[in-house]
Design a protein around this motif. Structure first.
Motif, PDB file in Angstrom:
ATOM      1  N   ARG A  95      10.048  -3.288   7.944  1.00  0.00           N
ATOM      2  CA  ARG A  95       8.837  -3.310   7.093  1.00  0.00           C
ATOM      3  C   ARG A  95       9.186  -3.831   5.702  1.00  0.00           C
ATOM      4  N   GLN A  96      10.338  -3.375   5.189  1.00  0.00           N
ATOM      5  CA  GLN A  96      10.746  -3.812   3.845  1.00  0.00           C
ATOM      6  C   GLN A  96      11.055  -5.309   3.819  1.00  0.00           C
ATOM      7  N   GLU A  97      11.683  -5.772   4.914  1.00  0.00           N
ATOM      8  CA  GLU A  97      11.982  -7.211   5.046  1.00  0.00           C
ATOM      9  C   GLU A  97      10.691  -8.031   4.984  1.00  0.00           C
ATOM     10  N   LEU A  98       9.693  -7.499   5.687  1.00  0.00           N
ATOM     11  CA  LEU A  98       8.383  -8.165   5.732  1.00  0.00           C
ATOM     12  C   LEU A  98       7.745  -8.149   4.339  1.00  0.00           C
ATOM     13  N   MET A  99       7.877  -7.020   3.655  1.00  0.00           N
ATOM     14  CA  MET A  99       7.332  -6.873   2.300  1.00  0.00           C
ATOM     15  C   MET A  99       7.989  -7.875   1.354  1.00  0.00           C
ATOM     16  N   LEU A 100       9.321  -8.031   1.534  1.00  0.00           N
ATOM     17  CA  LEU A 100      10.067  -8.939   0.651  1.00  0.00           C
ATOM     18  C   LEU A 100       9.567 -10.382   0.756  1.00  0.00           C
ATOM     19  N   ARG A 101       8.998 -10.727   1.915  1.00  0.00           N
ATOM     20  CA  ARG A 101       8.476 -12.084   2.117  1.00  0.00           C
ATOM     21  C   ARG A 101       7.424 -12.434   1.052  1.00  0.00           C
ATOM     22  N   ASN A 102       6.756 -11.393   0.515  1.00  0.00           N
ATOM     23  CA  ASN A 102       5.774 -11.638  -0.559  1.00  0.00           C
ATOM     24  C   ASN A 102       6.383 -12.443  -1.693  1.00  0.00           C
ATOM     25  N   TRP A 103       7.632 -12.026  -2.113  1.00  0.00           N
ATOM     26  CA  TRP A 103       8.243 -12.641  -3.294  1.00  0.00           C
ATOM     27  C   TRP A 103       9.027 -13.901  -2.925  1.00  0.00           C
ATOM     28  N   GLN A 104       9.018 -14.203  -1.619  1.00  0.00           N
ATOM     29  CA  GLN A 104       9.560 -15.497  -1.167  1.00  0.00           C
ATOM     30  C   GLN A 104       8.393 -16.433  -0.879  1.00  0.00           C
ATOM     31  N   PHE A 105       7.243 -16.092  -1.411  1.00  0.00           N
ATOM     32  CA  PHE A 105       6.013 -16.874  -1.215  1.00  0.00           C
ATOM     33  C   PHE A 105       5.728 -17.102   0.274  1.00  0.00           C
ATOM     34  N   PHE A 106       6.191 -16.171   1.120  1.00  0.00           N
ATOM     35  CA  PHE A 106       6.012 -16.295   2.571  1.00  0.00           C
ATOM     36  C   PHE A 106       6.477 -17.669   3.074  1.00  0.00           C
ATOM     37  N   MET A 138      -9.680 -20.307  -3.167  1.00  0.00           N
ATOM     38  CA  MET A 138      -9.242 -20.167  -1.775  1.00  0.00           C
ATOM     39  C   MET A 138     -10.175 -20.906  -0.816  1.00  0.00           C
ATOM     40  N   LEU A 139     -11.477 -20.894  -1.126  1.00  0.00           N
ATOM     41  CA  LEU A 139     -12.418 -21.606  -0.248  1.00  0.00           C
ATOM     42  C   LEU A 139     -12.237 -23.115  -0.371  1.00  0.00           C
ATOM     43  N   VAL A 140     -11.965 -23.591  -1.579  1.00  0.00           N
ATOM     44  CA  VAL A 140     -11.709 -25.027  -1.746  1.00  0.00           C
ATOM     45  C   VAL A 140     -10.446 -25.398  -0.969  1.00  0.00           C
ATOM     46  N   MET A 141      -9.431 -24.536  -1.034  1.00  0.00           N
ATOM     47  CA  MET A 141      -8.216 -24.805  -0.257  1.00  0.00           C
ATOM     48  C   MET A 141      -8.550 -24.877   1.236  1.00  0.00           C
ATOM     49  N   ALA A 142      -9.307 -23.871   1.715  1.00  0.00           N
ATOM     50  CA  ALA A 142      -9.664 -23.846   3.146  1.00  0.00           C
ATOM     51  C   ALA A 142     -10.401 -25.126   3.536  1.00  0.00           C
ATOM     52  N   CYS A 145      -2.332 -17.335   0.677  1.00  0.00           N
ATOM     53  CA  CYS A 145      -2.386 -15.867   0.752  1.00  0.00           C
ATOM     54  C   CYS A 145      -2.511 -15.308  -0.658  1.00  0.00           C
ATOM     55  N   PRO A 146      -3.612 -14.582  -0.939  1.00  0.00           N
ATOM     56  CA  PRO A 146      -3.718 -13.924  -2.244  1.00  0.00           C
ATOM     57  C   PRO A 146      -2.754 -12.740  -2.244  1.00  0.00           C
ATOM     58  N   GLN A 147      -2.027 -12.529  -3.344  1.00  0.00           N
ATOM     59  CA  GLN A 147      -1.006 -11.480  -3.333  1.00  0.00           C
ATOM     60  C   GLN A 147      -0.957 -10.696  -4.648  1.00  0.00           C
ATOM     61  N   GLY A 148      -1.418  -9.444  -4.574  1.00  0.00           N
ATOM     62  CA  GLY A 148      -1.221  -8.539  -5.695  1.00  0.00           C
ATOM     63  C   GLY A 148       0.272  -8.369  -5.962  1.00  0.00           C
ATOM     64  N   ALA A 149       1.078  -8.477  -4.917  1.00  0.00           N
ATOM     65  CA  ALA A 149       2.539  -8.289  -5.045  1.00  0.00           C
ATOM     66  C   ALA A 149       3.132  -9.247  -6.082  1.00  0.00           C
ATOM     67  N   LEU A 150       2.512 -10.409  -6.260  1.00  0.00           N
ATOM     68  CA  LEU A 150       3.079 -11.396  -7.204  1.00  0.00           C
ATOM     69  C   LEU A 150       2.810 -11.030  -8.667  1.00  0.00           C
ATOM     70  N   ALA A 151       2.104  -9.906  -8.882  1.00  0.00           N
ATOM     71  CA  ALA A 151       1.924  -9.419 -10.263  1.00  0.00           C
ATOM     72  C   ALA A 151       2.981  -8.373 -10.620  1.00  0.00           C
ATOM     73  N   MET A 152       3.819  -7.991  -9.647  1.00  0.00           N
ATOM     74  CA  MET A 152       4.709  -6.829  -9.844  1.00  0.00           C
ATOM     75  C   MET A 152       6.003  -7.131 -10.598  1.00  0.00           C
ATOM     76  N   ILE A 188      -2.991 -11.503 -10.174  1.00  0.00           N
ATOM     77  CA  ILE A 188      -2.754 -11.811  -8.763  1.00  0.00           C
ATOM     78  C   ILE A 188      -1.993 -13.130  -8.662  1.00  0.00           C
ATOM     79  N   GLY A 189      -1.276 -13.292  -7.569  1.00  0.00           N
ATOM     80  CA  GLY A 189      -0.636 -14.577  -7.291  1.00  0.00           C
ATOM     81  C   GLY A 189      -1.134 -15.099  -5.963  1.00  0.00           C
ATOM     82  N   LEU A 190      -0.744 -16.327  -5.685  1.00  0.00           N
ATOM     83  CA  LEU A 190      -1.209 -16.991  -4.457  1.00  0.00           C
ATOM     84  C   LEU A 190      -0.059 -17.837  -3.940  1.00  0.00           C
ATOM     85  N   SER A 191       0.266 -17.711  -2.660  1.00  0.00           N
ATOM     86  CA  SER A 191       1.167 -18.675  -2.027  1.00  0.00           C
ATOM     87  C   SER A 191       0.276 -19.686  -1.329  1.00  0.00           C
TER      88      SER A 191
END
Ligand SMILES: Cc1cc2nc3c(=O)[nH]c(=O)nc-3n(C[C@H](O)[C@H](O)[C@H](O)COP(=O)(O)O)c2cc1C
Length: 221
Positions: A112-123, A153-157, A164-171, A190-193
């Protein structure tokens, strides 16, 4: 693409192809998103987009901070704290759906932690964005930033770009301040990958669903 299609097609993307988004397309996406509405047209957002060597160095520094055991340094209160039961349940269901998609069980803390860490690797995305507003602003201004982010995000789509919107990128914001020009009097909300989705990846192919309409919206006449 119709707006309704873009709304349905936009899903959080957590696995990307090793392919940069063309610089002109990135600029055009951000130019279109700039049309988002805001309170009295104040447009309180600032966005720092990172690609290439800067993106890689930001990732390296964020991961190093986490690995060193530093506590998070959010400027604004994170949205996932102190939730009441209704919201907490949705948060847990959402996390379990994510783990399930890649075969990780809740008891497997390391995975789970490995998966969480992917946030800061911009997935694994080739690009990231840090979206901030002035530290002395409040909730109403944050609404503007939220509207901006969904427009983006809609323009990107609509342009076939996943994100991916990421609150984690504010940490762990130090690297974004030092390398990506986030203004010193701003806090990251917020951050975005973003990049091109790996459409086959199981992590991009699960659906968390939404609450029934009448639990969120009431109609009176
Ligand atoms: C404000 C905000 C913060 C989020 N933070 C994260 C995050 O830190 N990490 C993550 O993997 N997903 C994050 N998400 C994505 C949500 O989990 C996702 O939007 C939600 O589960 C609905 O799924 P969908 O985006 O695929 O429709 C965030 C979304 C929003 C709107």
């Amino acid at each position: 693409m119709k707006l309704s299609e873009a709304i349905i097609q936009r899903r959080s993307i957590r696995s990307y192809l090793d392919k940069q988004v063309d610089e002109e397309l990135i600029k055009s996406i951000f130019l279109q998103a700039q049309d988002a509405p805001s309170n009295c047209n104040t447009q309180p957002w600032h966005v720092s987009v990172v690609s290439g060597a800067v993106r890689d160095e930001v990732e390296k520094r964020m991961v190093a901070e986490i690995m060193s055991g530093k506590p998070p340094a959010n400027v604004f209160k994170p949205g996932d704290k102190d939730l009441v039961e209704e919201n907490r349940k949705r948060q847990i269901d959402c996390a379990i759906a994510l783990y399930d998609s890649v075969g990780v069980k809740f008891e497997e803390k390391d995975k789970r932690q490995e998966l969480m860490l992917r946030n800061w690797q911009f997935f694994g995305a080739p690009h990231g964005a840090f979206i901030s507003m002035r530290k002395d602003m409040g909730e109403v201004n944050a609404v503007d930033v939220g509207i901006y982010v969904q427009t983006l995000m809609l323009v990107m789509a609509a342009n076939g770009v996943g994100c991916c919107p990421q609150g984690a990128l504010a940490m762990y914001p130090n690297a974004a301040y030092e390398l990506a020009g986030v203004p010193e009097d701003h806090g990251i909300l917020i951050g975005l990958s973003f990049g091109y989705a790996d459409k086959e990846a199981p992590i991009n192919n699960y659906d968390v669903g939404r609450a029934e309409l009448d639990t969120s919206v009431s109609f009176y006449s």
